[in-house]
Design a protein around this motif. Sequence first.
Motif, PDB file in Angstrom:
ATOM      1  N   VAL A 279       0.857  -1.185   0.000  1.00 45.41           N
ATOM      2  CA  VAL A 279       0.000   0.000   0.000  1.00 45.41           C
ATOM      3  C   VAL A 279       0.888   1.227   0.000  1.00 45.41           C
ATOM      4  CG1 VAL A 279      -1.802   1.241   1.251  1.00 45.41           C
ATOM      5  CG2 VAL A 279      -1.755  -1.254   1.276  1.00 45.41           C
ATOM      6  N   PRO A 280       0.674   2.172  -0.934  1.00 46.61           N
ATOM      7  CA  PRO A 280       1.482   3.400  -0.930  1.00 46.61           C
ATOM      8  C   PRO A 280       1.357   4.150   0.390  1.00 46.61           C
ATOM      9  CG  PRO A 280       0.245   3.199  -2.976  1.00 46.61           C
ATOM     10  CD  PRO A 280      -0.258   2.118  -2.072  1.00 46.61           C
ATOM     11  N   GLU A 281       2.374   4.912   0.703  1.00 42.91           N
ATOM     12  CA  GLU A 281       2.436   5.616   1.990  1.00 42.91           C
ATOM     13  C   GLU A 281       1.253   6.566   2.168  1.00 42.91           C
ATOM     14  OE1 GLU A 281       4.291   5.984   5.635  1.00 42.91           O
ATOM     15  OE2 GLU A 281       4.914   4.717   3.954  1.00 42.91           O
ATOM     16  N   ARG A 282       0.813   7.197   1.080  1.00 46.01           N
ATOM     17  CA  ARG A 282      -0.270   8.182   1.201  1.00 46.01           C
ATOM     18  C   ARG A 282      -1.629   7.521   1.457  1.00 46.01           C
ATOM     19  NH1 ARG A 282       1.314   8.057  -4.133  1.00 46.01           N
ATOM     20  NH2 ARG A 282      -0.218   7.254  -5.638  1.00 46.01           N
ATOM     21  N   TYR A 283      -1.712   6.192   1.246  1.00 47.10           N
ATOM     22  CA  TYR A 283      -2.976   5.481   1.468  1.00 47.10           C
ATOM     23  C   TYR A 283      -2.964   4.678   2.768  1.00 47.10           C
ATOM     24  CZ  TYR A 283      -3.802   6.358  -3.534  1.00 47.10           C
ATOM     25  OH  TYR A 283      -3.972   6.932  -4.762  1.00 47.10           O
ATOM     26  N   LYS A 284      -1.918   4.747   3.565  1.00 42.42           N
ATOM     27  CA  LYS A 284      -1.799   3.911   4.759  1.00 42.42           C
ATOM     28  C   LYS A 284      -2.977   4.062   5.728  1.00 42.42           C
ATOM     29  CE  LYS A 284       1.948   1.465   4.268  1.00 42.42           C
ATOM     30  NZ  LYS A 284       3.188   1.763   5.010  1.00 42.42           N
ATOM     31  N   PRO A 285      -3.525   5.264   5.963  1.00 44.01           N
ATOM     32  CA  PRO A 285      -4.658   5.355   6.916  1.00 44.01           C
ATOM     33  C   PRO A 285      -5.955   4.719   6.395  1.00 44.01           C
ATOM     34  CG  PRO A 285      -3.561   7.480   6.656  1.00 44.01           C
ATOM     35  CD  PRO A 285      -3.056   6.604   5.574  1.00 44.01           C
ATOM     36  N   LEU A 286      -6.011   4.366   5.120  1.00 46.82           N
ATOM     37  CA  LEU A 286      -7.253   3.877   4.515  1.00 46.82           C
ATOM     38  C   LEU A 286      -7.341   2.358   4.591  1.00 46.82           C
ATOM     39  CD1 LEU A 286      -7.224   6.089   1.283  1.00 46.82           C
ATOM     40  CD2 LEU A 286      -8.319   6.581   3.481  1.00 46.82           C
ATOM     41  N   ILE A 287      -8.579   1.856   4.738  1.00 44.57           N
ATOM     42  CA  ILE A 287      -8.858   0.417   4.653  1.00 44.57           C
ATOM     43  C   ILE A 287      -9.339   0.150   3.228  1.00 44.57           C
ATOM     44  CG2 ILE A 287     -10.245  -1.485   5.528  1.00 44.57           C
ATOM     45  CD1 ILE A 287     -10.486   0.012   8.173  1.00 44.57           C
ATOM     46  N   LEU A 288      -8.504  -0.485   2.419  1.00 43.13           N
ATOM     47  CA  LEU A 288      -8.788  -0.678   1.002  1.00 43.13           C
ATOM     48  C   LEU A 288      -8.958  -2.162   0.685  1.00 43.13           C
ATOM     49  CD1 LEU A 288      -6.189   1.829  -0.498  1.00 43.13           C
ATOM     50  CD2 LEU A 288      -8.637   2.191  -0.173  1.00 43.13           C
ATOM     51  N   PRO A 289      -9.772  -2.508  -0.338  1.00 44.92           N
ATOM     52  CA  PRO A 289      -9.918  -3.915  -0.730  1.00 44.92           C
ATOM     53  C   PRO A 289      -8.655  -4.423  -1.422  1.00 44.92           C
ATOM     54  CG  PRO A 289     -11.115  -2.495  -2.244  1.00 44.92           C
ATOM     55  CD  PRO A 289     -10.629  -1.618  -1.129  1.00 44.92           C
ATOM     56  N   LEU A 290      -8.590  -5.738  -1.604  1.00 47.44           N
ATOM     57  CA  LEU A 290      -7.417  -6.331  -2.255  1.00 47.44           C
ATOM     58  C   LEU A 290      -7.314  -5.913  -3.712  1.00 47.44           C
ATOM     59  CD1 LEU A 290      -7.492  -9.914  -0.728  1.00 47.44           C
ATOM     60  CD2 LEU A 290      -5.915  -8.077  -0.186  1.00 47.44           C
TER      61      LEU A 290
END
Length: 208
Positions: free
Chosen positions: A96-107
């Motif tokens: 997961v890119p650093e800018r998306y770390k706080p997000l819960i994203l699907p696979l």
Amino acid sequence: MNPRELYKQIMHLTWIIIQEIMFFLFHKILLCILYFKDDFMSDFYEFPLKNFVEKPPCTLEQQPSNAVEDHHTAKEEPKIVPSLPIPIHTLVPRKVPERYKPLILPLVLNPLPANHPEYLPRFDGENGITAQKHIQAFEDYHNIYEVEDEDVSLRLFSLSLQGEVRTWFKALPEASISDLQQCSRLFLDRWMVKVNLPMLIEDYPPMC
């Protein structure tokens, strides 16, 4: 016409009618006989006559061998055909890119709009743009380009943050934001007061 001739004509017509009726009935009976005869013959020829063929009597010499064959046949177990192995797909964790770390994203991520670098509204906490105006601009972009996937909305919102605001967002706990509503609430709680306070002081200067 005298009564005698009239009687003869009536009898003649009656006899003709009786003949027609008899011919009609005979014709129908004949058709029924032929119909059932064809069905019976087809069933007769299709019947497996081999079931009625008598087997030759077994001699004393043949009986023991037959008994042994029957004995082995009874004990024979059905062969088990091995089934093909079912492939097991192991999910490989993606980075997961650093800018998306706080997000819960699907696979599996849905694609971002192709025009987002050009038309996505930006917010850096400066230039007089309030947090409320940025939320409104982001919602307008969201509706105009018909963004429906939650993972796309979350990633677009994180991409819309610049400068100090992006630094704040990246410092949030990892995998702590699950939807856009939660993300907007955290954003407003942090940046609405910070941006609006200098504007309130500028609009309403203290009275001397």
